[in-house]
Design a protein around this motif. Sequence first.
Motif, short mmCIF file in Angstrom:
data_model
loop_
_atom_site.label_atom_id
_atom_site.label_comp_id
_atom_site.label_asym_id
_atom_site.label_seq_id
_atom_site.Cartn_x
_atom_site.Cartn_y
_atom_site.Cartn_z
N LEU A 1 0.83 -1.20 0.00
CA LEU A 1 0.00 0.00 0.00
C LEU A 1 0.87 1.26 0.00
O LEU A 1 0.55 2.24 -0.67
CB LEU A 1 -0.93 0.00 1.21
CG LEU A 1 -2.09 -1.01 1.16
CD1 LEU A 1 -2.74 -1.13 2.53
CD2 LEU A 1 -3.13 -0.59 0.13
N ALA A 2 1.95 1.22 0.76
CA ALA A 2 2.85 2.38 0.81
C ALA A 2 3.46 2.67 -0.56
O ALA A 2 3.73 3.83 -0.90
CB ALA A 2 3.94 2.15 1.84
N ALA A 3 3.66 1.63 -1.36
CA ALA A 3 4.21 1.82 -2.70
C ALA A 3 3.26 2.61 -3.58
O ALA A 3 3.67 3.16 -4.61
CB ALA A 3 4.51 0.47 -3.35
N GLU A 4 1.99 2.68 -3.19
CA GLU A 4 1.00 3.49 -3.90
C GLU A 4 0.69 4.78 -3.15
O GLU A 4 -0.23 5.51 -3.53
CB GLU A 4 -0.30 2.70 -4.08
CG GLU A 4 -0.15 1.44 -4.90
CD GLU A 4 -1.48 0.69 -5.07
OE1 GLU A 4 -1.53 -0.19 -5.93
OE2 GLU A 4 -2.44 1.01 -4.36
N GLY A 5 1.42 5.05 -2.07
CA GLY A 5 1.13 6.23 -1.26
C GLY A 5 -0.15 6.10 -0.46
O GLY A 5 -0.77 7.09 -0.10
N GLU B 1 -4.43 3.02 4.35
CA GLU B 1 -5.56 2.15 4.05
C GLU B 1 -5.41 0.74 4.64
O GLU B 1 -6.27 -0.12 4.43
CB GLU B 1 -5.76 2.03 2.53
CG GLU B 1 -6.16 3.35 1.87
CD GLU B 1 -6.39 3.19 0.38
OE1 GLU B 1 -6.30 2.05 -0.13
OE2 GLU B 1 -6.65 4.21 -0.29
N LEU B 2 -4.33 0.50 5.38
CA LEU B 2 -4.07 -0.85 5.88
C LEU B 2 -5.23 -1.39 6.70
O LEU B 2 -5.66 -2.54 6.51
CB LEU B 2 -2.78 -0.87 6.70
CG LEU B 2 -2.42 -2.22 7.33
CD1 LEU B 2 -2.20 -3.29 6.27
CD2 LEU B 2 -1.17 -2.07 8.22
N ALA B 3 -5.75 -0.61 7.62
CA ALA B 3 -6.84 -1.10 8.47
C ALA B 3 -8.07 -1.47 7.64
O ALA B 3 -8.74 -2.48 7.91
CB ALA B 3 -7.20 -0.05 9.52
N SER B 4 -8.35 -0.68 6.61
CA SER B 4 -9.49 -0.98 5.75
C SER B 4 -9.28 -2.28 4.98
O SER B 4 -10.21 -3.07 4.79
CB SER B 4 -9.73 0.17 4.77
OG SER B 4 -10.08 1.35 5.44
N LEU B 5 -8.04 -2.52 4.54
CA LEU B 5 -7.73 -3.75 3.83
C LEU B 5 -7.90 -4.96 4.74
O LEU B 5 -8.52 -5.97 4.37
CB LEU B 5 -6.31 -3.70 3.28
CG LEU B 5 -5.75 -5.00 2.69
CD1 LEU B 5 -6.62 -5.53 1.56
CD2 LEU B 5 -4.32 -4.80 2.22
N LEU B 6 -7.37 -4.88 5.95
CA LEU B 6 -7.48 -6.00 6.88
C LEU B 6 -8.94 -6.28 7.23
O LEU B 6 -9.35 -7.44 7.35
CB LEU B 6 -6.68 -5.70 8.15
CG LEU B 6 -5.16 -5.50 7.96
CD1 LEU B 6 -4.52 -5.13 9.27
CD2 LEU B 6 -4.52 -6.75 7.37
N GLU B 7 -9.71 -5.23 7.37
CA GLU B 7 -11.13 -5.40 7.66
C GLU B 7 -11.84 -6.08 6.49
O GLU B 7 -12.67 -6.97 6.67
CB GLU B 7 -11.77 -4.05 7.95
CG GLU B 7 -13.25 -4.12 8.30
CD GLU B 7 -13.85 -2.75 8.58
OE1 GLU B 7 -15.08 -2.69 8.79
OE2 GLU B 7 -13.10 -1.76 8.58
N ALA B 8 -11.52 -5.66 5.26
CA ALA B 8 -12.14 -6.26 4.07
C ALA B 8 -11.78 -7.73 3.95
O ALA B 8 -12.60 -8.54 3.49
CB ALA B 8 -11.70 -5.51 2.81
N ASP B 9 -10.58 -8.11 4.36
CA ASP B 9 -10.17 -9.50 4.32
C ASP B 9 -11.02 -10.37 5.23
O ASP B 9 -11.09 -11.59 5.03
CB ASP B 9 -8.70 -9.63 4.77
CG ASP B 9 -7.76 -9.76 3.59
OD1 ASP B 9 -8.23 -9.84 2.45
OD2 ASP B 9 -6.54 -9.80 3.82
N ARG C 1 -10.79 -1.55 -1.87
CA ARG C 1 -10.94 -0.40 -2.77
C ARG C 1 -11.82 -0.73 -3.97
O ARG C 1 -12.58 0.11 -4.45
CB ARG C 1 -9.56 0.05 -3.25
CG ARG C 1 -9.51 1.49 -3.76
CD ARG C 1 -8.14 1.83 -4.31
NE ARG C 1 -7.11 1.78 -3.29
CZ ARG C 1 -5.80 1.70 -3.56
NH1 ARG C 1 -5.39 1.63 -4.81
NH2 ARG C 1 -4.91 1.67 -2.59
N HIS C 2 -11.71 -1.95 -4.48
CA HIS C 2 -12.40 -2.31 -5.71
C HIS C 2 -13.41 -3.43 -5.53
O HIS C 2 -14.15 -3.75 -6.45
CB HIS C 2 -11.38 -2.72 -6.78
CG HIS C 2 -10.29 -1.72 -6.99
ND1 HIS C 2 -8.99 -1.93 -6.59
CD2 HIS C 2 -10.32 -0.48 -7.54
CE1 HIS C 2 -8.26 -0.88 -6.89
NE2 HIS C 2 -9.04 0.02 -7.45
N GLY C 3 -13.43 -4.06 -4.35
CA GLY C 3 -14.35 -5.17 -4.12
C GLY C 3 -13.94 -6.44 -4.82
O GLY C 3 -14.74 -7.37 -4.97
N THR C 4 -12.68 -6.52 -5.26
CA THR C 4 -12.16 -7.70 -5.95
C THR C 4 -11.08 -8.34 -5.09
O THR C 4 -10.67 -7.80 -4.08
CB THR C 4 -11.52 -7.30 -7.30
OG1 THR C 4 -10.32 -6.54 -7.03
CG2 THR C 4 -12.46 -6.46 -8.14
#
Length: 463
Positions: free
Chosen positions: A176-180, A184-192, A448-451
């Motif tokens: 995620l940091a590579a994209e600046g 968003e890490l917490a949101s990603l972990l939650e989506a997982d 971010r994309h639901g994929t």
Amino acid sequence: MNGRERRADVRVQLPRRVAFVVLRAVSSSDAYANLLLPREIRRAGLGAADAALATELAYGTLRRRGTYDAIIRMAADRDASAIDPPVLDALRLAVHQILATRVASHAAVNESVQLAREEAGSQAAGFANAVLRRVARDTPGDWMARVGETARSEDERLGLSSAHPVWVIRAFRRALAAEGRAEELASLLEADNVAPGVTMAALPGLAAPEGESTPHSPVGFRLGGGDPERLVRSSEGRVRVQDEGSQLVALALTRLSPVAPGERWLDLCAGPGGKTALLAAEALAGGALLEANEVAPARAGLVRRALDAVPLDVEVHEEDGRSLAADRAGRYDRVLVDAPCTGLGALRRRPEARWRKQPSDVADLVPVQAALLDAAITAIAPGGVVAYVTCSPHLAETAGVVREVRERRGDEVEELDARAALQAVSLTPLDLPEPSDGSLHAQLWPHRHGTDAMFLALLRKRA
């Protein structure tokens, strides 16, 4: 009474028993829950409501296993590894019900105690009963606070609260940091940790979407209800279950430019065949020729079955993709390299994978991934394009592999704009920030994309 004695006054409900069977198979024989669970549901004859409950119990328990093991360790005053595996799985199943569902605690306790009794006898049942009644005395918030206090670092605390191994959290943060977008890490972990809906694909030219259109893929749709497998069977495979991200990365290659009749395409790592079927439908529509390769015979069989839905003659090879591609130098115009990877991008669909994978898996896979991409470049004709795809956002498996191969091939290849290629096939705009290294690859994300977290890079051999 022997070690498998039973009590007649406690009956384990079928959804819980199905979930337990899946947990045991995952623990004891490295079974894949997403493959085993549907079979067990059909075998038990569960209706829709009970099937949904069994799915939630199995997937929810697997998803948060690390967190539940920490709670069990505190409640039992012993490490989870010191508990008999069948009893541990019964405890995990009950803890999930007590702390994360609306299931009545007494039902969760009693039936999991019965499972422990069936597997290991009355002494194990007494132990399970004591542990679970200790867990049930406190709230989920109390247990999470208590578990958090045992963490030795902020990342470990985050791992316990989000049920992700620390090494996975750090890999996600770097990607995620590579994209600046590190915030968003917490949101990603939650989506997982949210069970994804079922996404379908209608093979273009052979079937039409039969439900609500997906937001991005032009061939995707979602069912309003019903059994997706029944629809797959009734359509003879022309409609299939497939993540929207998988649809998009395949279409980005096939629709990158108009197809010239007679083009030769290759799906280099084709198993189990979902993307192959989509490529075949696109090849049929455009007049292209398609070959597929899958080194594992069982998975090659799955590829052939997937291709039964498409009236196109597709030869399926069973060779090491590296040698097959290298032996066909300059033969193909488009090659898909859906490389074997850790699968960290699909943890919401394969919840046990987060506990099964190790950092050493990345180190083992990267040389294979780079060799496959390198061989694919050899296999394409001048002007041909390779799509390098992984279902992982780990930088070593994605940008690192592409960078290594590009450095090795020098001016022979150029990177095309994968983000633009995805935008061109998507029905709605995709939020795809430019990587900080200025590369042109694209990364999809669950939050971010639901994929699934699919990675795509497009490399063209210079004419």
